[in-house]
Design a protein around this motif. Structure first.
Motif, PDB file in Angstrom:
ATOM      1  N   PHE A   1       7.543  -5.917  -8.465  1.00  0.00           N
ATOM      2  CA  PHE A   1       8.293  -4.886  -9.014  1.00  0.00           C
ATOM      3  C   PHE A   1       7.658  -3.855  -9.193  1.00  0.00           C
ATOM      4  CE2 PHE A   1      11.560  -7.627 -11.790  1.00  0.00           C
ATOM      5  CZ  PHE A   1      11.890  -8.180 -10.551  1.00  0.00           C
ATOM      6  N   MET A   2       6.329  -3.669  -9.306  1.00  0.00           N
ATOM      7  CA  MET A   2       5.268  -2.514  -9.722  1.00  0.00           C
ATOM      8  C   MET A   2       5.332  -2.059  -8.021  1.00  0.00           C
ATOM      9  SD  MET A   2       2.321  -4.514 -11.826  1.00  0.00           S
ATOM     10  CE  MET A   2       1.315  -2.889 -11.895  1.00  0.00           C
ATOM     11  N   LYS A   3       5.344  -2.459  -7.000  1.00  0.00           N
ATOM     12  CA  LYS A   3       5.564  -1.642  -5.813  1.00  0.00           C
ATOM     13  C   LYS A   3       6.599  -0.949  -5.512  1.00  0.00           C
ATOM     14  CE  LYS A   3       3.624  -1.342  -1.552  1.00  0.00           C
ATOM     15  NZ  LYS A   3       4.257  -0.409  -1.022  1.00  0.00           N
ATOM     16  N   GLU A   4       7.586  -1.268  -6.035  1.00  0.00           N
ATOM     17  CA  GLU A   4       8.992  -0.542  -6.019  1.00  0.00           C
ATOM     18  C   GLU A   4       8.997   0.350  -7.115  1.00  0.00           C
ATOM     19  OE1 GLU A   4      11.526  -1.112  -3.878  1.00  0.00           O
ATOM     20  OE2 GLU A   4       9.972  -2.164  -2.963  1.00  0.00           O
ATOM     21  N   VAL A   5       7.999   0.526  -7.938  1.00  0.00           N
ATOM     22  CA  VAL A   5       7.911   1.578  -8.963  1.00  0.00           C
ATOM     23  C   VAL A   5       7.347   2.525  -8.101  1.00  0.00           C
ATOM     24  CG1 VAL A   5       6.671   2.355 -10.986  1.00  0.00           C
ATOM     25  CG2 VAL A   5       7.839   0.348 -11.079  1.00  0.00           C
ATOM     26  N   VAL A   6       6.273   2.481  -7.416  1.00  0.00           N
ATOM     27  CA  VAL A   6       5.558   3.481  -6.639  1.00  0.00           C
ATOM     28  C   VAL A   6       6.500   3.782  -5.604  1.00  0.00           C
ATOM     29  CG1 VAL A   6       3.782   3.825  -5.040  1.00  0.00           C
ATOM     30  CG2 VAL A   6       3.396   2.630  -7.346  1.00  0.00           C
TER      31      VAL A   6
ATOM     32  N   LYS B   1       3.984   9.302  -4.583  1.00  0.00           N
ATOM     33  CA  LYS B   1       4.289   9.355  -3.066  1.00  0.00           C
ATOM     34  C   LYS B   1       2.978   9.075  -2.632  1.00  0.00           C
ATOM     35  CE  LYS B   1       7.807   9.438  -1.564  1.00  0.00           C
ATOM     36  NZ  LYS B   1       8.784   7.960  -1.435  1.00  0.00           N
ATOM     37  N   ASN B   2       1.882   9.886  -3.043  1.00  0.00           N
ATOM     38  CA  ASN B   2       0.874   9.556  -2.396  1.00  0.00           C
ATOM     39  C   ASN B   2       0.197   8.266  -2.703  1.00  0.00           C
ATOM     40  OD1 ASN B   2       0.746  12.475  -1.676  1.00  0.00           O
ATOM     41  ND2 ASN B   2      -0.557  13.152  -3.555  1.00  0.00           N
ATOM     42  N   LEU B   3       0.393   7.833  -3.664  1.00  0.00           N
ATOM     43  CA  LEU B   3      -0.144   6.314  -4.030  1.00  0.00           C
ATOM     44  C   LEU B   3       0.620   5.394  -2.983  1.00  0.00           C
ATOM     45  CD1 LEU B   3      -0.294   6.424  -7.834  1.00  0.00           C
ATOM     46  CD2 LEU B   3      -2.311   5.708  -5.993  1.00  0.00           C
ATOM     47  N   GLU B   4       2.045   5.721  -2.594  1.00  0.00           N
ATOM     48  CA  GLU B   4       2.719   4.651  -1.793  1.00  0.00           C
ATOM     49  C   GLU B   4       1.962   4.858  -0.209  1.00  0.00           C
ATOM     50  OE1 GLU B   4       7.242   4.630   0.437  1.00  0.00           O
ATOM     51  OE2 GLU B   4       6.527   6.467  -0.825  1.00  0.00           O
ATOM     52  N   LYS B   5       1.432   5.981   0.020  1.00  0.00           N
ATOM     53  CA  LYS B   5       0.632   6.036   1.427  1.00  0.00           C
ATOM     54  C   LYS B   5      -0.515   5.118   1.260  1.00  0.00           C
ATOM     55  CE  LYS B   5       2.089  10.610   2.111  1.00  0.00           C
ATOM     56  NZ  LYS B   5       1.690  12.206   2.169  1.00  0.00           N
ATOM     57  N   LEU B   6      -1.085   4.702   0.079  1.00  0.00           N
ATOM     58  CA  LEU B   6      -2.131   3.980  -0.065  1.00  0.00           C
ATOM     59  C   LEU B   6      -1.685   2.388  -0.136  1.00  0.00           C
ATOM     60  CD1 LEU B   6      -4.236   6.084  -2.374  1.00  0.00           C
ATOM     61  CD2 LEU B   6      -4.720   5.750  -0.014  1.00  0.00           C
ATOM     62  N   SER B   7      -0.352   2.195  -0.143  1.00  0.00           N
ATOM     63  CA  SER B   7       0.021   0.613  -0.342  1.00  0.00           C
ATOM     64  C   SER B   7      -0.170   0.216  -1.734  1.00  0.00           C
ATOM     65  CB  SER B   7      -0.286  -0.095   0.991  1.00  0.00           C
ATOM     66  OG  SER B   7       0.383  -1.402   0.476  1.00  0.00           O
ATOM     67  N   ALA B   8      -0.015   1.392  -2.526  1.00  0.00           N
ATOM     68  CA  ALA B   8      -0.370   0.869  -4.061  1.00  0.00           C
ATOM     69  C   ALA B   8       0.771   0.338  -4.871  1.00  0.00           C
ATOM     70  CB  ALA B   8      -1.014   2.065  -4.825  1.00  0.00           C
ATOM     71  N   ALA B   9       0.440  -0.614  -5.913  1.00  0.00           N
ATOM     72  CA  ALA B   9       1.552  -0.876  -6.737  1.00  0.00           C
ATOM     73  C   ALA B   9       1.118  -0.484  -8.236  1.00  0.00           C
ATOM     74  CB  ALA B   9       1.726  -2.487  -6.715  1.00  0.00           C
ATOM     75  N   GLY B  10       2.031  -0.020  -8.921  1.00  0.00           N
ATOM     76  CA  GLY B  10       1.642   0.480 -10.346  1.00  0.00           C
ATOM     77  C   GLY B  10       2.771   0.668 -11.190  1.00  0.00           C
ATOM     78  N   LYS B  11       2.459   1.045 -12.358  1.00  0.00           N
ATOM     79  CA  LYS B  11       3.397   1.273 -13.545  1.00  0.00           C
ATOM     80  C   LYS B  11       2.894   2.402 -14.389  1.00  0.00           C
ATOM     81  CE  LYS B  11       7.049   1.057 -15.826  1.00  0.00           C
ATOM     82  NZ  LYS B  11       7.029   2.659 -16.286  1.00  0.00           N
ATOM     83  N   THR B  12       3.605   3.531 -14.397  1.00  0.00           N
ATOM     84  CA  THR B  12       3.234   4.584 -15.096  1.00  0.00           C
ATOM     85  C   THR B  12       3.666   4.554 -16.572  1.00  0.00           C
ATOM     86  OG1 THR B  12       5.578   5.777 -15.220  1.00  0.00           O
ATOM     87  CG2 THR B  12       3.653   6.304 -13.455  1.00  0.00           C
ATOM     88  N   GLY B  13       2.786   5.263 -17.618  1.00  0.00           N
ATOM     89  CA  GLY B  13       3.179   5.307 -18.929  1.00  0.00           C
ATOM     90  C   GLY B  13       3.026   6.802 -19.658  1.00  0.00           C
ATOM     91  N   SER B  14       4.049   6.982 -20.592  1.00  0.00           N
ATOM     92  CA  SER B  14       3.953   8.099 -21.681  1.00  0.00           C
ATOM     93  C   SER B  14       4.002   7.590 -22.693  1.00  0.00           C
ATOM     94  CB  SER B  14       5.190   9.107 -20.779  1.00  0.00           C
ATOM     95  OG  SER B  14       5.172   9.375 -19.454  1.00  0.00           O
ATOM     96  N   ALA B  15       2.961   7.707 -23.301  1.00  0.00           N
ATOM     97  CA  ALA B  15       2.719   7.015 -24.614  1.00  0.00           C
ATOM     98  C   ALA B  15       2.782   8.232 -26.120  1.00  0.00           C
ATOM     99  CB  ALA B  15       1.593   6.120 -24.707  1.00  0.00           C
TER     100      ALA B  15
END
Length: 492
Positions: A405-410, A419-433
């Motif tokens: 799911f985190m991969k899909e987030v990216v 989009k730059n993180l996608e090129k690194l094959s990264a998975a992640g989740k953002t947060g605006s707290a």
């Protein structure tokens, strides 16, 4: 008795007396050597003893190295017999390493490794050549080799400097870890201070209202915002029946009986969606609903399985307890807020990096490590610290699901940094707290920018947690820093 007999008896008595006196002398000297070699250090180690301060100067403090053998801090003997601590790693390393000062004491790793850095051992050679000299002046003999042991850290200097440079003038924290070992690859907290100037600038550093001497990576507590949704997702997978087959109605906001509202960003409504899409679009409505359906007790149990409400103290680093509240069933709005990492939820950047690492490591959380080995002055290994499992908060199956799911987030984001993180094959989740805090008795509000993630998705080598305090959207400031850090480590 003849003269010859009397002479023999006298000589025998003289020899006996000589042997007796020599034995007593050797016994006294042996005790002195034993005391100097084996007992003095134990006595000096008692800080209430006046010799303790003398010891810290008598032993040339050991070096601290990065993972590749580069010197980060070392001590130089001065003309007056004192020693000066030099921080060749610079200000980028000030928070994980701390400082060592004869005037102001020690902090952070310098403090936790004090026993090793000021430890010395003796190589006593009992050859005929040295024995008489040692008996004559044991203190000068054993004092010739008083070097502290060295500490080898897990820090990657190139990565540490890249994280420090990427944060720049922003106030924030970067923690990067190897998810499979728990090794801390980088730990940066800004604003910072210059440890080489601690003796001259300590008071100004200590009184600085920005807390430049505080390592916010492990003691700073912040609302994690939507980055916490991975924990709520883990709880849903464990506690909701057929969680992956469920759909939820997202009408843009949740309205509570007391008149309060929990909206999505911009009150956007996403309609009928499942958990995967809810994480991708970061639906507050869905995750607030899930938190209420799971209930506070079950969600708190999941959070605590990841390390919330627990203070950790390891030999090389401590971790302040992140907080997840205990709420009653009647507090529906507050429960919903916890599901999106708001309300009374507070997390340290280090714990968020550990949670991310666990997701990347098949659900296994490794103990964070800042020190890999202790070596003697001549390079012999005195102690090596191996990787240890700390917790297993979720199953491999659930960690695989969350990671996907985190991969899909990216991959599905249109934000430039992601989009730059996608090129690194990264998975992640953002947060605006969202946060509010009192500053000089005035309430200040704003939004912290968070990003947690790991890469490469197929074979994770690095996990990161980034917060830019007051930085706004997680897809902005924090994701930009994360991209710099991950690309540096992967060499891309």
């Amino acid at each position: 008795m003849g003269d010859d007999t009397r002479i023999r008896v006298l000589n025998r008595n003289i020899r006996f007396l000589s042997y007796t006196l020599l034995s007593l002398y050797l016994g006294v000297m042996s005790y002195m050597i034993y005391f100097q070699v084996f007992m003095a250090e134990d006595i000096e180690a008692k800080q209430g003893n006046v010799r303790y301060l003398a010891k810290t100067n008598k032993v040339l403090r050991g070096n601290i190295y990065d993972r590749d053998g580069n010197v980060l801090s070392f001590s130089e003997r001065q003309d007056d017999g004192s020693q000066k601590r030099v921080y060749s790693g610079g200000t980028a390393f000030s928070h994980p390493l701390g400082y060592a000062s004869a005037q102001y004491g020690v902090a952070e790793l310098e403090k936790r490794m004090q026993e090793h850095l000021t430890n010395y051992s003796f190589d006593i050679t009992l050859s005929a050549k040295d024995f008489l000299g040692m008996l004559k002046d044991p203190d000068s003999y054993v004092g010739a080799e008083k070097y502290g042991d060295n500490v080898v850290t897990t820090l990657d200097s190139k990565l540490q400097r890249a994280a420090y440079k990427s944060l720049g003038s922003q106030y924030g924290v970067v923690v990067a870890m190897d998810p499979s070992t728990g090794e801390i690859l980088a730990m940066v907290s800004t604003p910072t201070y210059n440890p080489s100037k601690i003796d001259t600038d300590y008071e100004s550093y200590r009184n600085d209202t920005d807390g430049v001497m505080v390592n916010f990576a492990n003691v700073g507590l912040y609302p994690p915002g939507s980055s916490f949704k991975v924990v709520t997702l883990a709880s849903a997978l464990e506690n909701l029946g057929n969680a992956l087959g469920r759909t939820f109605e997202d009408n843009g906001k949740i309205e509570f009986a007391d008149g309060t509202v929990l909206p999505n960003l911009g009150n956007r409504a996403y309609g009928t969606i499942g958990l995967e899409e809810a994480l991708v679009v970061s639906s507050n409505v869905v995750f607030g609903t899930v938190a209420m359906e799971i209930g506070n007790a079950a969600l708190r149990k999941t959070a605590e399985s990841f390390g919330f409400n627990e203070r950790f103290s390891f030999h090389d680093i401590n971790l302040e307890a992140s907080r997840f509240p205990e709420l009653s069933k009647s507090q529906g709005g507050e429960i919903a807020q916890t599901g999106i990492g708001q309300g009374e939820v507070l997390a340290s950047p280090l714990l968020m990096a550990m949670i991310t690492s666990a997701i990347a490591n098949d659900g296994v959380m490794m103990q964070p490590r800042l020190v890999s080995a202790i070596t003697s002055h001549d390079g012999n290994i005195r102690a090596a610290f191996e990787s240890k499992t700390l917790k297993a908060p979720i199953s491999k199956e659930d960690s695989d699901t969350i990671a996907a799911f985190m991969k899909e987030v990216v991959d599905q984001s249109s934000a430039a940094n992601l989009k730059n993180l996608e090129k690194l094959s990264a998975a992640g989740k953002t947060g605006s707290a969202q946060y509010s805090e009192l500053v000089y008795e005035e309430l200040v509000t704003g939004v912290h920018s968070w990003f947690i993630g790991f890469a490469p998705y197929e074979n994770p080598k690095i996990a990161v947690a980034v917060i830019v305090r007051g930085g706004g959207s997680g897809a902005g400031a924090a994701a930009a820093v994360a991209e710099d850090v991950i690309s540096t480590y992967l060499g891309k």
